[in-house]
Enzyme design. Structure first.
Site, PDB file in Angstrom:
ATOM      1  N   ASP A  69       1.768  22.045   5.936  1.00  0.00           N
ATOM      2  CA  ASP A  69       2.456  20.750   5.826  1.00  0.00           C
ATOM      3  C   ASP A  69       2.431  19.991   7.150  1.00  0.00           C
ATOM      4  O   ASP A  69       2.881  18.859   7.218  1.00  0.00           O
ATOM      5  CB  ASP A  69       3.894  20.948   5.328  1.00  0.00           C
ATOM      6  CG  ASP A  69       4.548  19.637   4.914  1.00  0.00           C
ATOM      7  OD1 ASP A  69       3.807  18.689   4.597  1.00  0.00           O
ATOM      8  OD2 ASP A  69       5.786  19.553   4.913  1.00  0.00           O
ATOM      9  N   LEU A 107       0.826  -1.216   0.000  1.00  0.00           N
ATOM     10  CA  LEU A 107       0.000   0.000   0.000  1.00  0.00           C
ATOM     11  C   LEU A 107       0.857   1.263   0.000  1.00  0.00           C
ATOM     12  O   LEU A 107       0.557   2.239  -0.689  1.00  0.00           O
ATOM     13  CB  LEU A 107      -0.929   0.006   1.226  1.00  0.00           C
ATOM     14  CG  LEU A 107      -2.061  -1.034   1.214  1.00  0.00           C
ATOM     15  CD1 LEU A 107      -2.663  -1.182   2.603  1.00  0.00           C
ATOM     16  CD2 LEU A 107      -3.137  -0.651   0.199  1.00  0.00           C
ATOM     17  N   MET A 108       1.951   1.225   0.768  1.00  0.00           N
ATOM     18  CA  MET A 108       2.826   2.402   0.885  1.00  0.00           C
ATOM     19  C   MET A 108       3.650   2.628  -0.382  1.00  0.00           C
ATOM     20  O   MET A 108       3.924   3.768  -0.763  1.00  0.00           O
ATOM     21  CB  MET A 108       3.754   2.252   2.088  1.00  0.00           C
ATOM     22  CG  MET A 108       3.035   2.330   3.429  1.00  0.00           C
ATOM     23  SD  MET A 108       4.095   1.796   4.806  1.00  0.00           S
ATOM     24  CE  MET A 108       5.192   3.218   4.952  1.00  0.00           C
ATOM     25  N   LYS A 122       6.233  21.317  -0.126  1.00  0.00           N
ATOM     26  CA  LYS A 122       7.505  20.644   0.151  1.00  0.00           C
ATOM     27  C   LYS A 122       8.477  20.879  -1.003  1.00  0.00           C
ATOM     28  O   LYS A 122       8.043  21.108  -2.130  1.00  0.00           O
ATOM     29  CB  LYS A 122       7.285  19.126   0.280  1.00  0.00           C
ATOM     30  CG  LYS A 122       6.516  18.676   1.499  1.00  0.00           C
ATOM     31  CD  LYS A 122       6.290  17.168   1.437  1.00  0.00           C
ATOM     32  CE  LYS A 122       5.455  16.680   2.606  1.00  0.00           C
ATOM     33  NZ  LYS A 122       6.170  16.724   3.875  1.00  0.00           N
ATOM     34  N   ARG A 163      -1.557  15.864  11.778  1.00  0.00           N
ATOM     35  CA  ARG A 163      -2.120  16.046  13.135  1.00  0.00           C
ATOM     36  C   ARG A 163      -3.550  16.580  13.084  1.00  0.00           C
ATOM     37  O   ARG A 163      -4.310  16.381  14.016  1.00  0.00           O
ATOM     38  CB  ARG A 163      -1.201  16.948  13.963  1.00  0.00           C
ATOM     39  CG  ARG A 163      -0.996  18.327  13.453  1.00  0.00           C
ATOM     40  CD  ARG A 163       0.262  18.993  13.990  1.00  0.00           C
ATOM     41  NE  ARG A 163       1.466  18.438  13.365  1.00  0.00           N
ATOM     42  CZ  ARG A 163       2.702  18.844  13.643  1.00  0.00           C
ATOM     43  NH1 ARG A 163       2.910  19.806  14.523  1.00  0.00           N
ATOM     44  NH2 ARG A 163       3.744  18.299  13.040  1.00  0.00           N
ATOM     45  N   SER A 171       2.075  25.286   1.935  1.00  0.00           N
ATOM     46  CA  SER A 171       3.456  25.240   2.456  1.00  0.00           C
ATOM     47  C   SER A 171       4.170  24.092   1.741  1.00  0.00           C
ATOM     48  O   SER A 171       4.529  23.076   2.336  1.00  0.00           O
ATOM     49  CB  SER A 171       3.453  25.001   3.971  1.00  0.00           C
ATOM     50  OG  SER A 171       2.581  25.894   4.630  1.00  0.00           O
ATOM     51  N   GLU A 188      -0.154  18.697   8.439  1.00  0.00           N
ATOM     52  CA  GLU A 188      -1.568  18.361   8.222  1.00  0.00           C
ATOM     53  C   GLU A 188      -1.988  17.065   8.877  1.00  0.00           C
ATOM     54  O   GLU A 188      -3.150  16.873   9.207  1.00  0.00           O
ATOM     55  CB  GLU A 188      -1.865  18.313   6.713  1.00  0.00           C
ATOM     56  CG  GLU A 188      -1.610  16.997   6.010  1.00  0.00           C
ATOM     57  CD  GLU A 188      -0.146  16.538   6.033  1.00  0.00           C
ATOM     58  OE1 GLU A 188       0.091  15.323   5.963  1.00  0.00           O
ATOM     59  OE2 GLU A 188       0.766  17.389   6.131  1.00  0.00           O
ATOM     60  N   ASP A 229       1.093  13.619   0.072  1.00  0.00           N
ATOM     61  CA  ASP A 229       1.297  14.861   0.813  1.00  0.00           C
ATOM     62  C   ASP A 229       2.261  15.783   0.070  1.00  0.00           C
ATOM     63  O   ASP A 229       3.464  15.585   0.088  1.00  0.00           O
ATOM     64  CB  ASP A 229       1.847  14.546   2.216  1.00  0.00           C
ATOM     65  CG  ASP A 229       2.037  15.818   3.039  1.00  0.00           C
ATOM     66  OD1 ASP A 229       1.502  16.869   2.637  1.00  0.00           O
ATOM     67  OD2 ASP A 229       2.712  15.742   4.077  1.00  0.00           O
ATOM     68  N   LYS A 286      -2.945   7.656  10.384  1.00  0.00           N
ATOM     69  CA  LYS A 286      -2.946   8.803   9.453  1.00  0.00           C
ATOM     70  C   LYS A 286      -2.938   8.278   8.022  1.00  0.00           C
ATOM     71  O   LYS A 286      -2.068   7.496   7.648  1.00  0.00           O
ATOM     72  CB  LYS A 286      -1.710   9.662   9.707  1.00  0.00           C
ATOM     73  CG  LYS A 286      -1.449  10.734   8.656  1.00  0.00           C
ATOM     74  CD  LYS A 286      -0.114  11.443   8.883  1.00  0.00           C
ATOM     75  CE  LYS A 286       0.261  12.305   7.700  1.00  0.00           C
ATOM     76  NZ  LYS A 286       1.591  12.935   7.842  1.00  0.00           N
TER      77      LYS A 286
END
Length: 486
Positions: free
Chosen positions: A329, A168-169, A259, A333, A257, A331, A252, A247
């Protein structure tokens, strides 16, 4: 093919000390294996291999692997069981040699611990090559002999769980979108009658007033999903469950902001928390663990667009607290804040969340261990003891009031999503932020940013996304199912 283990010589005479299976095979070939090994030069070092051909008609190729010291056990300095780690690394190396020879089946010496041997074989052979025309040959590992088949099978299930998280990752973000992630997990759990999977749409998330989660999702064209899994394994289905929260940012970009572009492709794995907790539940179901587990995964992308969060915006979380988004970034949390509030609905025995949360965690511990922030020593002990067995280590980090002040001293809202001293203790201020959304007495936050990928640090994992610490979460759940603590 056949993989056999050999221990480092206790004496200096250099004579090979085989495992039981190695000894039996050597007798079968009239001592030829021992003889060839001694002719090959110095004794085999830990994790190193030697390959022999034509010794026996049933096994045209035999790989001998170095297991290190025979009586290696728990190493207090290393915080893991060295014997188990040695077996995993050695077996993985042996199986890869068989794969390089394009032999489709390999029998594996249990090496005195069939579960660890199975984990080494199944983890060591895994590679994501779904989208390549040229694939490595598939090798099926199986146990040599029949003495430890139950332990072997358990090891296979543990390793397949971690491999699911790795899959999945590793998959590209256009293949594993929020809805595709949820559907993949649902499909994995379809055959279990004691599992219910709810794929909650954006309308449900809005009704639940998860304003922090929605604020991240609104920057992307991909709609958010809240995945909720109920595994009812306990004899009493109303027993308090263990709640896992992960999470699930399937890509991302950093949002406004933004990356740096270098290495941004790796952010397809920013849903590693969701991948590991969901895979742990799939594994728990396969093992039929006698406890109830609930899995929660807020899934979305964090993208820059005309609708995205802007630095300085204020959003409202499910529990009514307002959050100043000083860095878009930070996000993860925001998603977790709402998911943790929701987790309190279930009268949980313990709440454990996992997230690739902060680059600061990678700076602090690198890939050696997952950072654990927890308000419960009981919970910490269980996680720590589980990690010694799996070799996928955890390390306790501080949840001091010192860090809480840095996120609650906020000009426009109740909390800020970054600490006021910016880079200082970034993993700790992130944990302090999450603590503002937790009232449960047994809660742990696992920051898995440092263990997200593997270069060459874990010898039995190939280069790529690591799926850590799935096996530690499974072992922890297994221990909890045996523990009478309520």
């Amino acid at each position: 093919g056949l993989v056999l283990g050999v221990y480092s010589s206790e004496k200096n005479d250099g004579a090979a000390q085989f495992t039981n299976a190695g000894d039996a095979f050597d007798r079968l070939v009239s001592g030829k294996l021992r003889e060839l090994l001694s002719l090959c030069g110095p004794p085999l070092k830990k994790g190193k291999t030697r390959i022999f051909h034509g010794l026996h008609q049933d096994f045209p190729s035999v790989v001998v692997v170095g297991l290190g010291k025979k009586n290696a056990g728990v190493n207090d300095q290393e915080n893991w069981n060295e014997g188990k780690e040695n077996i995993r690394a050695a077996v993985a190396a042996g199986c890869r040699q068989i794969q390089d020879l394009e032999i489709p089946c390999v029998e594996v010496d249990p090496c005195g611990d069939a579960q660890s041997a199975a984990e080494g074989a199944v983890l060591g052979l895994h590679e994501y090559n779904e989208l390549k025309q040229k694939k490595k040959p598939i090798v099926t590992p199986q146990l040599h002999g029949s003495a430890e088949s139950e332990a072997w099978q358990k090891g296979v299930v543990y390793a397949e769980g971690q491999n699911l998280a790795r899959y999945l990752m590793e998959a590209p973000a256009n293949y594993i979108t929020p809805i595709k992630f949820a559907e993949h997990i649902e499909q994995k759990l379809r055959s279990f009658s004691n599992v219910k999977v709810h794929i909650r749409p954006e309308s449900w998330i809005t009704t639940e007033q998860m304003g922090a989660f929605l604020s991240v999702a609104k920057g992307s064209a991909e709609p958010p999903i809240f995945l909720e899994i109920h595994y009812l394994g306990a004899a009493n289905t109303s027993d308090s469950p263990l709640v896992f929260v992960g999470k699930g940012v399937t890509f991302d970009s950093g949002g406004i902001s933004l990356k740096p572009s270098s290495g941004m492709d790796a952010m397809r794995a920013d849903m590693g928390g969701a991948a590991t907790v969901c895979s742990a539940i799939v594994t728990a179901a396969a093992l039929n663990l006698p406890l109830n587990i609930i899995g929660l995964a807020p899934l979305c992308e964090n993208m820059p667009s005309g609708k995205a969060n802007k630095p300085g915006d204020v959003v409202r979380a499910k529990n009514g607290k307002t959050i100043q988004v000083d860095n878009t970034d930070a996000e993860g949390r925001l998603l977790l804040a709402d998911a943790l509030c929701y987790a309190h609905n279930f009268n949980a025995r313990a709440i454990v969340n996992a997230a690739t949360l902060t680059g600061a965690m990678d700076v602090a511990l690198g890939s050696a261990a997952t950072g654990v922030f927890t308000n419960s020593s009981w919970l910490w002990t269980h996680l720590y003891e589980a990690s010694i067995l799996t070799g996928d280590r955890v390390w306790r980090m501080p949840l001091f009031e010192h860090y809480t002040k840095q996120v609650t001293d906020c000009p426009l809202a109740d909390v800020s999503n970054i600490g006021k001293y910016s880079r200082a203790g970034g993993a700790c201020t992130a944990a302090a932020f999450l603590k503002e959304f937790v009232t449960a007495p047994h809660w742990a936050h696992l920051d898995i940013a440092g263990v997200m990928s593997n270069k060459d640090e874990v010898p039995y994992l190939r280069k790529g996304m690591a799926g850590r610490p799935t096996r530690t979460l499974v072992e922890f759940a297994a221990r909890l199912s045996q523990d009478s603590h309520k």
